[in-house]
Structure formats: C-alpha cells, structure tokens
Motif scaffolding. Structure first.
Motif, PDB file in Angstrom:
ATOM      1  N   GLN A  90       5.476   3.232  15.743  1.00  0.00           N
ATOM      2  CA  GLN A  90       6.500   4.183  16.183  1.00  0.00           C
ATOM      3  C   GLN A  90       6.224   5.537  15.523  1.00  0.00           C
ATOM      4  O   GLN A  90       6.494   5.725  14.346  1.00  0.00           O
ATOM      5  CB  GLN A  90       7.896   3.679  15.798  1.00  0.00           C
ATOM      6  CG  GLN A  90       9.018   4.595  16.249  1.00  0.00           C
ATOM      7  CD  GLN A  90       9.103   4.712  17.758  1.00  0.00           C
ATOM      8  OE1 GLN A  90       9.033   3.725  18.463  1.00  0.00           O
ATOM      9  NE2 GLN A  90       9.247   5.914  18.244  1.00  0.00           N
ATOM     10  N   LYS A  96       7.245  10.053  21.988  1.00  0.00           N
ATOM     11  CA  LYS A  96       8.599   9.500  21.918  1.00  0.00           C
ATOM     12  C   LYS A  96       8.586   7.982  22.005  1.00  0.00           C
ATOM     13  O   LYS A  96       9.483   7.324  21.489  1.00  0.00           O
ATOM     14  CB  LYS A  96       9.458  10.071  23.046  1.00  0.00           C
ATOM     15  CG  LYS A  96       9.732  11.542  22.894  1.00  0.00           C
ATOM     16  CD  LYS A  96      10.580  12.054  24.024  1.00  0.00           C
ATOM     17  CE  LYS A  96      10.819  13.551  23.862  1.00  0.00           C
ATOM     18  NZ  LYS A  96      11.610  14.096  24.951  1.00  0.00           N
ATOM     19  N   LYS A  97       7.577   7.417  22.676  1.00  0.00           N
ATOM     20  CA  LYS A  97       7.484   5.978  22.849  1.00  0.00           C
ATOM     21  C   LYS A  97       6.625   5.368  21.747  1.00  0.00           C
ATOM     22  O   LYS A  97       5.916   6.069  21.029  1.00  0.00           O
ATOM     23  CB  LYS A  97       6.861   5.655  24.206  1.00  0.00           C
ATOM     24  CG  LYS A  97       7.662   6.181  25.389  1.00  0.00           C
ATOM     25  CD  LYS A  97       6.979   5.842  26.681  1.00  0.00           C
ATOM     26  CE  LYS A  97       5.749   6.739  26.792  1.00  0.00           C
ATOM     27  NZ  LYS A  97       5.079   6.647  28.072  1.00  0.00           N
ATOM     28  N   GLU A  98       6.712   4.051  21.639  1.00  0.00           N
ATOM     29  CA  GLU A  98       5.853   3.348  20.692  1.00  0.00           C
ATOM     30  C   GLU A  98       4.404   3.429  21.161  1.00  0.00           C
ATOM     31  O   GLU A  98       4.123   3.355  22.357  1.00  0.00           O
ATOM     32  CB  GLU A  98       6.251   1.875  20.582  1.00  0.00           C
ATOM     33  CG  GLU A  98       7.470   1.626  19.755  1.00  0.00           C
ATOM     34  CD  GLU A  98       7.703   0.144  19.540  1.00  0.00           C
ATOM     35  OE1 GLU A  98       8.451  -0.170  18.612  1.00  0.00           O
ATOM     36  OE2 GLU A  98       7.162  -0.672  20.296  1.00  0.00           O
TER      37      GLU A  98
END
Length: 113
Positions: A90, A96-98
C-alpha cells in the motif's frame, strides 16, 4: 512577503518529495522481504520435493503470500520447478490502489546447497 510564499510553496514540494522517497524505500523493503521469502520457499521445495495442496496452504499461511505453481505431487530428483509468489504493498503517494509485487523463482528438487 514574496519570499514567505515561496518558502511555503517549496515546503509543499519538499514534503511530497520526502513522501515519494519514503514510498520508494518501502517498496524496496517489501521487494527484499518477498525475495527472502522466495529463497526460503525454494529451499523447502528442494528439500521436500512435493508440491501439493497441503504444502501450498502451509506456505501461504506461514509466509503470508499467494503461492502460484503447478501442483506436482511427485517430481523427480533434479527436476526444475518454477513458482511465483505474490504480495501487495500500500503506497503513500505513488498510487491510490494497492501495488502487486510478484517474484518468479526456479528451484531444483534435491539441490539445497
């Protein structure tokens, strides 16, 4: 007065640069940890010589990774086995995303030296 505004704006860029550097260090740390896990899993495969559902479940639970490999119940001595382990990261500012980190390794059954 303008130097104060310039100082405030430059501090924003310094903070973003610091967070970007922290992201890169965290990503490298996650990759290094995954690489060490891959070496340990490679050793286990070479020593046991069996990849079945119990082995896959054991690896996924103890190393906290997703293990992808063809199930090979009885490989022969000296056979090459390729596997992939997957983990997520993360990030702070990069995305913004994993992020998905995957490593593919190959091991030889019976060679653990």
């Amino acid at each position: 007065m303008s130097y104060k505004i310039g100082l405030i704006l430059s501090m924003i860029f310094v903070a973003l640069f610091f967070l970007f550097g922290a992201d890169l260090i965290g990503l490298q740390s996650a990759y290094s940890a995954l690489d060490a896990k891959a070496n340990n899993i490679s050793y286990l495969i070479a020593r046991n010589g069996v990849i079945n559902e119990n082995f896959i479940n054991s690896v996924e639970s103890s190393f906290n990774v997703d293990f992808l490999c063809d199930t090979n119940l009885a490989p022969e001595f000296g056979e090459k086995i390729s596997f992939t382990i997957v983990s997520t990261y993360q990030p702070l500012i990069i995305d913004k995303k994993e992020m998905v980190i995957a490593i593919t390794r190959m091991t030889i059954v019976g060679f653990y030296g």
